[in-house]
Design a protein around this motif. Structure first.
Motif, PDB file in Angstrom:
ATOM      1  N   ASP A 106      27.281 -41.616   0.671  1.00 33.84           N
ATOM      2  CA  ASP A 106      26.325 -42.342  -0.163  1.00 33.84           C
ATOM      3  C   ASP A 106      25.064 -42.634   0.657  1.00 33.84           C
ATOM      4  N   VAL A 107      24.201 -41.649   0.764  1.00 33.82           N
ATOM      5  CA  VAL A 107      22.979 -41.822   1.535  1.00 33.82           C
ATOM      6  C   VAL A 107      21.887 -40.918   0.961  1.00 33.82           C
ATOM      7  N   GLU A 108      20.644 -41.396   1.025  1.00 34.76           N
ATOM      8  CA  GLU A 108      19.495 -40.576   0.662  1.00 34.76           C
ATOM      9  C   GLU A 108      18.893 -39.978   1.924  1.00 34.76           C
ATOM     10  N   TRP A 109      18.221 -38.858   1.747  1.00 33.97           N
ATOM     11  CA  TRP A 109      17.573 -38.190   2.874  1.00 33.97           C
ATOM     12  C   TRP A 109      16.058 -38.192   2.695  1.00 33.97           C
ATOM     13  N   ALA A 110      15.343 -38.593   3.741  1.00 32.79           N
ATOM     14  CA  ALA A 110      13.901 -38.352   3.817  1.00 32.79           C
ATOM     15  C   ALA A 110      13.761 -37.089   4.653  1.00 32.79           C
ATOM     16  N   GLY A 111      13.781 -35.985   3.944  1.00 32.20           N
ATOM     17  CA  GLY A 111      13.844 -34.699   4.612  1.00 32.20           C
ATOM     18  C   GLY A 111      15.268 -34.197   4.627  1.00 32.20           C
ATOM     19  N   HIS A 112      15.766 -33.758   3.451  1.00 33.29           N
ATOM     20  CA  HIS A 112      17.139 -33.257   3.396  1.00 33.29           C
ATOM     21  C   HIS A 112      17.270 -32.028   4.285  1.00 33.29           C
ATOM     22  N   PRO A 113      18.358 -31.962   5.099  1.00 29.56           N
ATOM     23  CA  PRO A 113      18.514 -30.853   6.052  1.00 29.56           C
ATOM     24  C   PRO A 113      18.446 -29.460   5.432  1.00 29.56           C
ATOM     25  N   ASN A 114      18.864 -29.313   4.175  1.00 24.81           N
ATOM     26  CA  ASN A 114      18.866 -27.973   3.561  1.00 24.81           C
ATOM     27  C   ASN A 114      17.464 -27.367   3.491  1.00 24.81           C
ATOM     28  N   TRP A 115      16.443 -28.222   3.382  1.00 21.89           N
ATOM     29  CA  TRP A 115      15.086 -27.699   3.219  1.00 21.89           C
ATOM     30  C   TRP A 115      14.546 -27.109   4.522  1.00 21.89           C
ATOM     31  N   PHE A 116      15.134 -27.484   5.653  1.00 17.65           N
ATOM     32  CA  PHE A 116      14.762 -26.850   6.915  1.00 17.65           C
ATOM     33  C   PHE A 116      15.045 -25.351   6.864  1.00 17.65           C
ATOM     34  N   PHE A 117      16.141 -24.984   6.192  1.00 18.16           N
ATOM     35  CA  PHE A 117      16.514 -23.574   6.098  1.00 18.16           C
ATOM     36  C   PHE A 117      15.817 -22.871   4.938  1.00 18.16           C
ATOM     37  N   ARG A 118      15.699 -23.563   3.813  1.00 19.09           N
ATOM     38  CA  ARG A 118      15.055 -22.935   2.641  1.00 19.09           C
ATOM     39  C   ARG A 118      13.586 -22.609   2.923  1.00 19.09           C
ATOM     40  N   ILE A 119      12.854 -23.590   3.452  1.00 18.03           N
ATOM     41  CA  ILE A 119      11.428 -23.404   3.732  1.00 18.03           C
ATOM     42  C   ILE A 119      11.290 -23.155   5.227  1.00 18.03           C
ATOM     43  N   SER A 120      11.254 -21.900   5.582  1.00 14.68           N
ATOM     44  CA  SER A 120      11.290 -21.485   6.975  1.00 14.68           C
ATOM     45  C   SER A 120      10.724 -20.073   7.046  1.00 14.68           C
ATOM     46  N   LYS A 121      10.922 -19.414   8.167  1.00 12.32           N
ATOM     47  CA  LYS A 121      10.499 -18.008   8.281  1.00 12.32           C
ATOM     48  C   LYS A 121      11.207 -17.146   7.239  1.00 12.32           C
ATOM     49  N   PHE A 122      12.274 -17.656   6.649  1.00 15.63           N
ATOM     50  CA  PHE A 122      13.017 -16.932   5.628  1.00 15.63           C
ATOM     51  C   PHE A 122      12.121 -16.493   4.471  1.00 15.63           C
ATOM     52  N   ILE A 123      11.079 -17.292   4.160  1.00 12.12           N
ATOM     53  CA  ILE A 123      10.242 -16.959   2.993  1.00 12.12           C
ATOM     54  C   ILE A 123       9.034 -16.088   3.349  1.00 12.12           C
ATOM     55  N   LEU A 124       8.767 -15.894   4.639  1.00 13.14           N
ATOM     56  CA  LEU A 124       7.558 -15.165   5.034  1.00 13.14           C
ATOM     57  C   LEU A 124       7.480 -13.746   4.463  1.00 13.14           C
ATOM     58  N   PRO A 125       8.596 -12.976   4.405  1.00 14.76           N
ATOM     59  CA  PRO A 125       8.490 -11.628   3.837  1.00 14.76           C
ATOM     60  C   PRO A 125       8.055 -11.597   2.376  1.00 14.76           C
ATOM     61  N   TYR A 126       8.203 -12.715   1.657  1.00 15.71           N
ATOM     62  CA  TYR A 126       7.864 -12.754   0.233  1.00 15.71           C
ATOM     63  C   TYR A 126       6.391 -13.092  -0.014  1.00 15.71           C
ATOM     64  N   LEU A 127       5.685 -13.560   1.010  1.00 14.62           N
ATOM     65  CA  LEU A 127       4.311 -14.026   0.836  1.00 14.62           C
ATOM     66  C   LEU A 127       3.328 -12.893   1.117  1.00 14.62           C
TER      67      LEU A 127
END
Length: 397
Positions: free
Chosen positions: A249-270
């Motif tokens: 039962d906790v909220e995140w200011a910066g949920h850890p999953n977004w570190f992976f979602r928004i990363s170099k992973f998206i660069l090939p799509y831009l």
């Protein structure tokens, strides 16, 4: 770039004045910053500012696509998934190298992160520059009409979300040993939230707790997350008393999953003017003949670890998990900032926050890194001056 302020600054600069400036920062907490602080701000023209904002908007538009989560689910499969993910990231850091293309200055996207940066330190750094060079009060580090007061109010709202300050924690791995400790100290002073090491957080049922300075047990309601998992995974010596993968039962200011979602992973799509040719190694049809013009990067590392700048065919062959690496075309940073003895390269990181119910993130401020070396980064700039971390200053709207 902005010749008026460049000439004013350089004519007022001296090494002794720089040392006094650094001592002023050190005096705030009797703590000397462990990364190098650059001698000068970067004076950003309205033209370059417009390009940076246009590039950021294109990144933001991509992240806001309806299919963004399904597109980036693979990033979580390749790493780890933490429960209770929110609808969008809380933080964005969008890095542009200031480059030259066809004889023109063009910012090129180097990296994008769904992770917080030095939100508190950058604010104080800009104030220190103004204290020592009063004419800089004519400029601003902020975007979207923010000022010192409104900026801090927004940062507090985003990080704390109206929870009691002692129930919001800044979470990090041995925070007193991190290069970013100066940001944590300012955050604690500005917002009043405690700084907690991952080893001091513990779980009871579905709740998380820590003990304050008086030994009183406090339940944690919201976590300002500064933990990088690839660093945590290397620290096998640490004993955690909670599980990041557990339903709590906790909220995140910066949920850890977004570190992976928004990363170099998206660069090939831009694709477009502000983006660099980038290919996932698993999608690479053939190794380029001009491999010397490319950089090999792991998708999820932090602070440049694992990057190979002088790529050889054997480096590509040696990568076993090819869906965890990208091959990126090199860009040519344009030495653009006039120091007292030569020109200096720059990389601009625009910082954004995304309030819980807002339709889009808000760009708020920036961080700049200066370099005389082959690339931006400490190892390329050892024993050099007019390099390191600083802030960009814009003309006021």
């Amino acid at each position: 770039m902005n010749s008026k302020y460049r000439q004013l600054f350089n004519s007022n600069f001296s090494v002794d004045k720089y040392n006094v400036f650094i001592d002023d920062i050190t005096a705030d907490f009797d703590y000397k910053v462990t990364f190098r602080i650059g001698e000068t701000p970067f004076f950003i023209t309205n033209e370059l500012k417009a390009q940076l904002l246009e590039g950021c908007q294109q990144v933001i538009d991509f992240i806001k696509n309806d299919d963004f989560k399904s597109l980036t689910d693979r990033a979580l499969e390749l790493n780890r998934k933490v429960p209770n993910e929110d609808n969008h990231t809380t933080f964005l850091a969008i890095d542009f190298g200031i480059c030259e293309e066809n004889g023109e200055i063009v910012p090129k996207l180097i990296e994008v992160q769904g992770f917080p940066s030095l939100f508190n330190f950058q604010n104080h750094l800009s104030k220190k520059f103004v204290n020592h060079y009063p004419f800089l009060s004519e400029l601003t580090p902020f975007l979207n009409g923010l000022n010192q007061e409104s900026y801090l109010k927004l940062i507090e709202e985003v990080i704390c979300n109206d929870f009691p300050k002692d129930q919001v924690i800044l979470l990090e791995i041995e925070p007193e040993k991190q290069n970013t400790q100066i940001d944590f100290l300012y955050c604690h002073r500005d917002l009043g939230i405690p700084i907690v090491c991952v080893t001091d957080l513990y779980q009871k049922g579905k709740q998380l707790f820590y003990k304050n300075d008086k030994g009183v047990e406090i339940q944690v309601k919201r976590i300002y997350n500064r933990v990088i998992f690839d660093e945590l995974d290397l620290r096998t010596d640490l004993k955690l008393n909670f599980d990041f993968s557990a339903e709590v039962d906790v909220e995140w200011a910066g949920h850890p999953n977004w570190f992976f979602r928004i990363s170099k992973f998206i660069l090939p799509y831009l694709k477009g003017k502000y983006f660099i040719e980038t290919t996932l190694l698993s999608d690479l049809k053939e190794v380029p003949q001009d491999l010397e013009n490319y950089v090999l990067k792991p998708l999820f590392s932090f602070s440049g670890s694992g990057v190979i700048f002088h790529v050889k065919p054997g480096d590509i062959e040696a990568v076993k998990e090819k869906d965890l690496y990208i091959l990126q075309k090199k860009v040519h940073y344009k030495p653009i900032i006039q120091s007292t003895d030569g020109l200096v390269k720059a990389e601009v990181r625009l910082l954004a926050v995304w309030k819980k119910n807002d339709p889009s993130p808000t760009l708020v401020t920036n961080l700049v890194r200066l370099s005389r070396g082959e690339m931006i980064g400490v190892k390329f700039n050892k024993d050099k001056d007019w390099v390191g971390g600083t802030v960009g200053l814009f003309e006021k709207d």
